[in-house]
Structures are given as C-alpha cells and as structure tokens.
Design a protein around this motif. Structure first.
Motif: not given
Length: 418
Positions: A246-247, A238, A249, A241-242, A253
């Motif tokens: 990536g936006t 995660y 939550s 991803y961020q 996700f």
C-alpha cells in the motif's frame, strides 16, 4: 297442527339464513382487517414516500428526547411521546423527522446485532415488551412524515468502561476476547475501528436489518467518523497495509476506510430497497472534516455511489469571525456538484439565546438577534444548490418555553415553512 309446523319451518329457515349471513360477513371482515404490525415487520406500503422532490424540512430527535429510562416505560407512554413529537413537527410545517435509532452500538428496536439501548430502560441490553421504532414509525407515517433512521455507526460509549456495556454488546465481546484491534480506545470513549473489516461487517449488517425490517425512508449518518488523529490507534493495520504494498499516506488510508464503509452502506441499502435514501450529515467545516475526521466530503458530493443527500451542519452565525455562515454555505453549494446528490443545510437552532464561545467577535450574536434562522433559510434558498433545511434539535425548538429568543426565532421561521 299444519300451521304450527309451517311456522316453525319458516322460523328455522330464517335462523339458518341469519347464521350463514353472519358467518359470511364475519369471514369477509376477518379477511379485510389488518393485523397489528409485529416487531420488525414492514409498515403498510400506503404510508411509504417513494420520492423526495419537495423541499426537505427536517428536525433531529435524539436519543435523550426518546429516552424512557427515568419514568413510565410503558408502551402507552412511549406512544404518547411519539404522537406529541409528530404533532409538533407537523404543526410547524416540517415534513421530515430524523429519529435516533442507534446512538451507541445499541438499538431502539429489537436487533439481532446490537443490545437494547440503555436509554429505554436504564440498563443496556434490557428489553422492552414492545418495539419503540415500530410505534414511532406508525405515528410518523400516519401523519405523512418522511422518516430518516439516524445511526452513529462507529460510536460505542462516551467512556472507556466496558463493564457498563451489555454482556452481548459486540464491542465488549471483542474486548473480552482480546480483539481490541476492532476498536478505538481514546479519551473520547470507545469507538469501532474504521479499518476493521469485522467492525465494517457489523455496521453493514445493522444497516441491512433496518432497511429490511422497517419502513424507513432513509438511513441517516451524522458527523462521528474517526474520533482522534492519534497514529497509534491503527498502527498495526497501517503497517500491514504498507507491508502489502500500500502506498497511501496514513491520512489517505483512513479516508479510504471511511469511503469504503459509506460506499458499501449505499450499495447495501440500494440492493434491498433502491427507493430508500442514504443521508450523511458531516460537520460544517470542510477542511476539518478531511484533515481531522478523515471524512472526504468533496468526494461524496461530487461522485455517485456514496450518498443521496449531504446535510452539512452549518451551525455558525453571520458574525462568526472564525467561520462566517454565508461564506460556509456558499462553499458547500459549490462543493456538491453531482446532480444526483441533494444538499440540505443543517442550522443550529440550539444556539438561539446562547453565547457562541467559538465565534470570537460574534459571540453574542445569538443572544442579541431573534431572526438568525429565518435569515439563514432565506439566504440558503437563493443559493445555486439547495434542496432543503434541517434544524437541531427538537428540544431546543419545541420544549424551550423559557427561551424568549428561541420563541421569537421560531415564530419568524414558521411563516416560511408552511
């Protein structure tokens, strides 16, 4: 002398004609006699059901009910068990069997990706000299049953013991290679990690293998999605991803990881044999599905490309104060709005004659009534969205000879299923 020569000439001609005639018919017979199906080969086309227009009437047959590990493991014994299951289903008006083929990152058939199930021989990875799935399919198709191959794509083990897994089990191999990022290790056991592309590829390869090599009518996935909400299980993925912009939550996700697998499974199935259905059987609690299991059932029921059939497990009684049956069934009927997605209501036959500890005021409903299932079926048939019914599970229905409530329930229900 001439007469004797003529006699032998005639006899010789008759023998030659007989020999050539025999050879001709032997060759014709050899050409028209089908070979027995080999492991992994498709069953004959004449048994294959290409549509699902009639009411679905299904029963789950789980891995314990197929187990051979504690007794005779011969082909004859498995065939006898399969015939008994099929006969029971047909005699009670069922048209569909949901048969467990991959319960624990293993297989009830010779697989290129998963080891043999421990429930066949007692040891995961130990092979049988025959193909159980092919034999079961033979029996089911001969009887005209629609066959759904039931898989638990994420579940590996109910314990955290990797030593209990076969040496060739993909999860064990990843663990031994230090690749635990493809796995979830929690108090419920070992699971494949839904955010792992490597795990996703493994699952998809297993689905393709089933659709390519077996004349199944559907791939069936049940309610095992994320086993925990613990933020640590995919913290690294995660964070990556961020970091990549990536936006979503964490909950979004995770939902998207499950959605991506399901849409890929659907596409894989249709690319091989478009007539094969993809069936998903989530839990009956719509809110819990999304918030705790990251299963966005509304998305699947309202959009094309995720599944052909939703089969929610509405294992609640009419008097259940926590989740009343009628209210829950109506909610599902309103949720599945896509005309290409069928809705089949799964009912909990296993509760007949037992106390329901989660029902609060309705705890004793299943012990005090013997017509709950028949009333539930009658109620569902009147809903605006209804395509069939499924019952869990086989043992509770057909082998519970000492359960008087179940016997009465099934007697009431059989009249509605013929």
């Amino acid at each position: 002398m001439k007469q004797r020569k003529l006699f032998f000439l005639i006899v010789g001609l008759v023998l030659l004609i007989a020999i050539f005639t025999g050879l001709f018919f032997y060759e014709r017979k050899a050409q028209n006699t089908p070979e027995p199906p080999r492991a992994g080969e498709l069953q004959e086309e004449r048994y294959f059901l290409t549509s699902r227009e009639e009411e679905i009437r299904a029963v789950w047959v789980n891995y314990m009910e197929l187990s051979m590990k504690d007794g005779d493991q011969s082909q004859e014994a498995f065939l006898e068990k399969s015939k008994k299951i099929v006969n029971n289903l047909c005699e009670s008006g069922m048209n569909t069997v949901i048969v467990h083929v991959r319960p624990f990152c293993d297989a009830f058939y010779p697989s290129a990706y998963f080891p043999w199930s421990a429930y066949l021989t007692g040891t995961q990875g130990q092979a049988l000299p025959y193909d159980p799935l092919a034999l079961f399919l033979d029996c089911a198709k001969e009887a005209g049953l629609f066959v759904e191959a039931w898989i638990n794509p994420y579940r590996v083990s109910l314990s955290g013991d990797f030593e209990s897994l076969a040496p060739q089990n993909p999860a064990r191999l990843w663990h031994e290679q230090g690749e635990d990022e493809h796995l979830i290790l929690c108090d419920k056991g070992i699971y494949l990690n839904p955010c792992s592309e490597k795990a996703k590829t493994l699952i998809l390869n297993g689905v393709r293998e089933l659709v390519e090599h077996y004349r199944i009518d559907a791939v069936h996935m049940d309610d095992y999605f994320y086993p925990t909400t613990d933020a640590s299980i995919d913290a690294a993925q995660y964070a990556a991803y961020q970091a990549g912009g990536g936006t979503l939550s964490l909950a979004e996700f995770r939902c998207e990881n499950v959605n991506a697998l399901l849409s890929s499974m659907y596409a894989a199935i249709k690319s091989i044999r478009p007539e094969v259905l993809f069936v998903i059987s989530p839990g009956g609690n719509i809110t819990y599905n999304k918030e705790r299991l990251y299963a966005d059932v509304a998305l699947w029921g309202q959009n094309e490309g995720y599944c052909d059939v939703l089969m929610p497990q509405i294992y609640y009684g009419f008097q259940n104060k926590v989740r009343p049956f009628e209210e829950t069934a109506k909610a599902w009927a309103a949720l599945v709005t896509n005309p290409k997605v069928k809705l089949c209501y799964a009912l909990g036959a296993y509760k007949c004659g037992t106390e329901d500890g989660y029902a609060k005021d309705g705890t004793k409903e299943w012990k005090e009534n013997s017509d709950i299932l028949s009333r539930q079926l009658a109620f569902c048939r009147k809903l605006p969205k209804y395509d069939g019914v499924a019952f869990y599970g086989y043992t509770n229905i057909y082998l519970a000879k000492d359960n008087e409530i179940m016997q009465k329930e099934w007697k009431n229900l059989k009249n509605m299923l013929q």
